[in-house]
Design an enzyme around this catalytic site. Structure first.
Site, mmCIF file in Angstrom:
data_model
loop_
_atom_site.group_PDB
_atom_site.id
_atom_site.type_symbol
_atom_site.label_atom_id
_atom_site.label_comp_id
_atom_site.label_asym_id
_atom_site.label_seq_id
_atom_site.Cartn_x
_atom_site.Cartn_y
_atom_site.Cartn_z
ATOM 1 N N ASN A 144 0.881 -1.175 0.000
ATOM 2 C CA ASN A 144 0.000 0.000 0.000
ATOM 3 C C ASN A 144 0.921 1.228 0.000
ATOM 4 O OD1 ASN A 144 -1.890 1.965 0.406
ATOM 5 N ND2 ASN A 144 -2.776 1.061 2.252
ATOM 6 N N ARG A 159 -2.696 -2.092 -3.479
ATOM 7 C CA ARG A 159 -3.885 -1.256 -3.365
ATOM 8 C C ARG A 159 -3.709 -0.079 -4.314
ATOM 9 N NH1 ARG A 159 -5.877 1.880 2.051
ATOM 10 N NH2 ARG A 159 -7.671 2.888 1.098
ATOM 11 N N HIS A 171 -12.637 3.824 -0.730
ATOM 12 C CA HIS A 171 -12.577 2.971 0.473
ATOM 13 C C HIS A 171 -13.245 1.616 0.212
ATOM 14 C CE1 HIS A 171 -12.214 6.828 3.105
ATOM 15 N NE2 HIS A 171 -11.015 6.321 2.857
ATOM 16 N N LEU A 180 -14.060 5.879 9.185
ATOM 17 C CA LEU A 180 -13.623 7.165 9.736
ATOM 18 C C LEU A 180 -12.137 7.094 10.079
ATOM 19 C CD1 LEU A 180 -16.628 7.817 12.199
ATOM 20 C CD2 LEU A 180 -16.479 8.342 9.751
ATOM 21 N N ARG A 198 -9.214 17.230 4.245
ATOM 22 C CA ARG A 198 -10.103 17.521 3.105
ATOM 23 C C ARG A 198 -11.460 17.965 3.635
ATOM 24 N NH1 ARG A 198 -9.555 11.721 0.655
ATOM 25 N NH2 ARG A 198 -7.871 11.315 2.095
ATOM 26 N N ASP A 256 -5.312 15.458 13.349
ATOM 27 C CA ASP A 256 -5.348 14.218 14.126
ATOM 28 C C ASP A 256 -6.443 14.304 15.191
ATOM 29 O OD1 ASP A 256 -4.750 12.193 16.100
ATOM 30 O OD2 ASP A 256 -2.821 11.965 15.093
ATOM 31 N N GLY A 278 -9.323 4.239 11.796
ATOM 32 C CA GLY A 278 -8.674 4.836 12.970
ATOM 33 C C GLY A 278 -9.616 5.465 13.981
ATOM 34 N N ILE A 279 -10.452 6.403 13.540
ATOM 35 C CA ILE A 279 -11.372 7.071 14.463
ATOM 36 C C ILE A 279 -12.533 6.134 14.814
ATOM 37 C CG2 ILE A 279 -12.966 9.026 14.702
ATOM 38 C CD1 ILE A 279 -11.097 10.572 12.737
ATOM 39 N N GLY A 280 -13.082 5.482 13.805
ATOM 40 C CA GLY A 280 -14.232 4.593 14.014
ATOM 41 C C GLY A 280 -13.933 3.461 14.981
ATOM 42 N N GLU A 312 -8.167 -4.124 5.019
ATOM 43 C CA GLU A 312 -8.061 -4.020 3.560
ATOM 44 C C GLU A 312 -6.972 -4.950 3.022
ATOM 45 O OE1 GLU A 312 -7.602 -0.157 4.841
ATOM 46 O OE2 GLU A 312 -8.914 0.753 3.360
HETATM 47 P P1 ADP Z 1 -5.729 6.411 7.272
HETATM 48 O O1 ADP Z 1 -6.962 6.916 6.619
HETATM 49 O O2 ADP Z 1 -4.513 7.250 7.029
HETATM 50 O O3 ADP Z 1 -5.496 4.915 7.112
HETATM 51 P P2 ADP Z 1 -6.420 5.735 9.995
HETATM 52 O O4 ADP Z 1 -7.514 4.804 9.640
HETATM 53 O O5 ADP Z 1 -5.204 5.181 10.644
HETATM 54 O O6 ADP Z 1 -5.980 6.659 8.798
HETATM 55 O O7 ADP Z 1 -7.040 6.857 10.956
HETATM 56 C C1 ADP Z 1 -6.306 7.950 11.375
HETATM 57 C C2 ADP Z 1 -7.183 8.762 12.324
HETATM 58 O O8 ADP Z 1 -7.569 7.933 13.432
HETATM 59 C C3 ADP Z 1 -6.481 9.974 12.921
HETATM 60 O O9 ADP Z 1 -7.354 11.096 12.915
HETATM 61 C C4 ADP Z 1 -6.228 9.546 14.351
HETATM 62 O O10 ADP Z 1 -6.216 10.635 15.230
HETATM 63 C C5 ADP Z 1 -7.423 8.675 14.621
HETATM 64 N N1 ADP Z 1 -7.220 7.822 15.785
HETATM 65 C C6 ADP Z 1 -6.395 6.771 15.903
HETATM 66 N N2 ADP Z 1 -6.438 6.293 17.182
HETATM 67 C C7 ADP Z 1 -7.309 7.077 17.854
HETATM 68 C C8 ADP Z 1 -7.801 7.119 19.201
HETATM 69 N N3 ADP Z 1 -7.377 6.243 20.098
HETATM 70 N N4 ADP Z 1 -8.693 8.067 19.521
HETATM 71 C C9 ADP Z 1 -9.109 8.961 18.607
HETATM 72 N N5 ADP Z 1 -8.706 8.987 17.336
HETATM 73 C C10 ADP Z 1 -7.808 8.055 16.970
#
Ligand code: ADP
Length: 397
Positions: free
Chosen positions: A11, A94, A182, A210, A242, A284, A329-331, A380
């Site tokens: 990736n 990817r 995605h 997310l 974005r 972040d 990450g967020i989800g 993925e």
């Molecule tokens: P990408 O789209 O680059 O693959 P990720 O799926 O890794 O990104 O998601 C990155 C996001 O997830 C960032 O905004 C990061 O702050 C958030 N994130 C990761 N861990 C946590 C956490 N424990 N609490 C809140 N947000 C988080």
């Protein structure tokens, strides 16, 4: 090292090169054997790797001049060292954009690469890096077949109205339509649902990816019927850098009223907007959640507002809702954000189980919730390994 079959998944992004190595288990399924990355390409590059159990097995600061090609050399050398006796039977990549044509993974050929180069203007910040990694692997491992998996393919079965952009025919004929992104993440969720949440797998589900990039996908019986990302990865929800959907008149004004150049507008839309643009602090979510600055709180408020609003729109596209799945990450890691999105979506019949949500448990809705809510970590890379194996005749996808 045994002579088991291995697949390497790549990736490649603008500032990072991630890879995963999968081994074919006796059961025929693909098991993660190693995962690693070169991060900070162009700034402070470093290499790190973990084994299938997530334990560190490599860690290195790299020369500051390490560019994308040099990063690939670092990875190939590391793979040669660790897997020199192994049978690496394919490399899966990817690739963000497969256009209207590629509705399934495909084996790399000069013709395929040429077709995909033509799509670079549609994904200028991702496609070039994806494609140069394929070329670089072909130079270094010329006998290993390569497979491309697209982020757009999963959405190609959407109804015509969901893919349409209402502009004149000649513009649409030039490829202006909604593609959705995605897709590998959503395909994984659709694949995992029958095991994790069988009650909703055949129903109407919204998957919310997310991460840094964010989107929703409306799934009906596991098939994509709509996605908030469209022609490019700029549409829909608020993202890290974005803006998500914005009035196209704003873009005209940036050119005509403020006099920005094409490059300035591109940078603004891809790198300076969204959570970073609103907060002026960070893209972040962790930093924003930890901040007491009003601008950070406003960024989070908008992120949640926009997600909840689009959940309403996707529910309309589905004609109702049976389940909501959070991923990326967020989800997967931010209970506070899930809680706020679920609270704003309570009118749909979502009732959170606060304890389960705090623990990132798979099911985070109460037992009496009319619509169930879930956290399912996406994978993925596994989808790419499965597709690569299947296309190379080594198992089913
Ligand atoms: P990408 O789209 O680059 O693959 P990720 O799926 O890794 O990104 O998601 C990155 C996001 O997830 C960032 O905004 C990061 O702050 C958030 N994130 C990761 N861990 C946590 C956490 N424990 N609490 C809140 N947000 C988080």
């Amino acid at each position: 090292m045994s002579t088991d079959d291995y697949i390497v998944v790549v990736n490649a992004g603008s500032s990072s090169l991630k890879f995963s190595v999968y081994r074919k288990a006796d059961t025929g399924s693909w098991t993660l054997d190693a995962h690693g990355q070169v991060e900070g390409i162009g700034t402070t590059p470093s290499f790190s790797a973990t084994n299938g159990a997530g334990e560190p097995i490599g860690d290195d600061a790299l020369d500051r001049g390490t560019d994308a090609r040099a990063a690939l050399d670092v990875v190939v050398d590391w793979l040669r060292d660790r897997y020199h006796h192994a049978n690496v039977c394919g490399v899966g990549h990817r690739v963000v954009h497969g256009g209207a044509h590629y509705s399934a993974p495909t084996i790399v050929s000069p013709e395929v690469l040429q077709n995909l180069r033509a799509l670079i203007p549609l994904a200028p910040l991702h496609q070039p890096y994806n494609l140069s990694a394929i070329e670089a692997v072909a130079e270094r491992l010329p006998r290993v077949p390569q497979v491309i998996c697209f982020d757009t393919s999963f959405h190609r079965g959407q109804p015509l109205v969901a893919q349409l952009i209402p502009l004149p025919r000649e513009i649409r004929d030039a490829g202006v339509q909604r593609y959705g992104f995605h897709g590998l993440s959503y395909e994984y969720i659709a694949w995992a649902l029958p095991t994790i949440a069988p009650d909703i797998a055949g129903g109407r589900v919204i998957a919310a990816h997310l991460g840094n990039g964010t989107s929703l996908c409306a799934l009906k019986s596991g098939k994509s019927v709509d996605c908030t990302l469209g022609f490019t990865a700029l549409d829909g929800l608020c993202m890290g850098t974005r803006p998500g959907a914005l009035d196209p008149g704003v873009v005209l004004y940036l050119f005509q009223g403020i006099g920005l150049s094409v490059t300035e507008v591109e940078t603004l839309l891809y790198k300076r907007a969204g959570l970073l643009g609103i907060s002026g602090i960070s893209n972040d979510m962790r930093t924003l959640l930890a901040s007491s600055e009003p601008a950070a709180q406003l960024a989070i408020d908008y992120f949640v507002y926009r997600a909840a609003k689009e959940i309403g729109a996707m529910s309309a596209a589905l004609g109702g809702l049976d389940g909501l799945v959070f991923t990326a990450g967020i989800g997967e890691n931010a209970p506070e954000i899930r809680k706020r999105i679920c609270a704003a979506s309570a009118w749909l019949g979502i009732e959170l189980d606060e304890d389960a949500n705090a623990q990132n448990a798979p099911r985070i809705s109460s037992l009496t919730s009319a619509v169930s809510a879930w956290v399912i970590p996406t994978n993925e890379e596994l989808m790419i390994a499965r597709h690569t194996g299947a296309l190379l005749g080594l198992g089913s996808a």
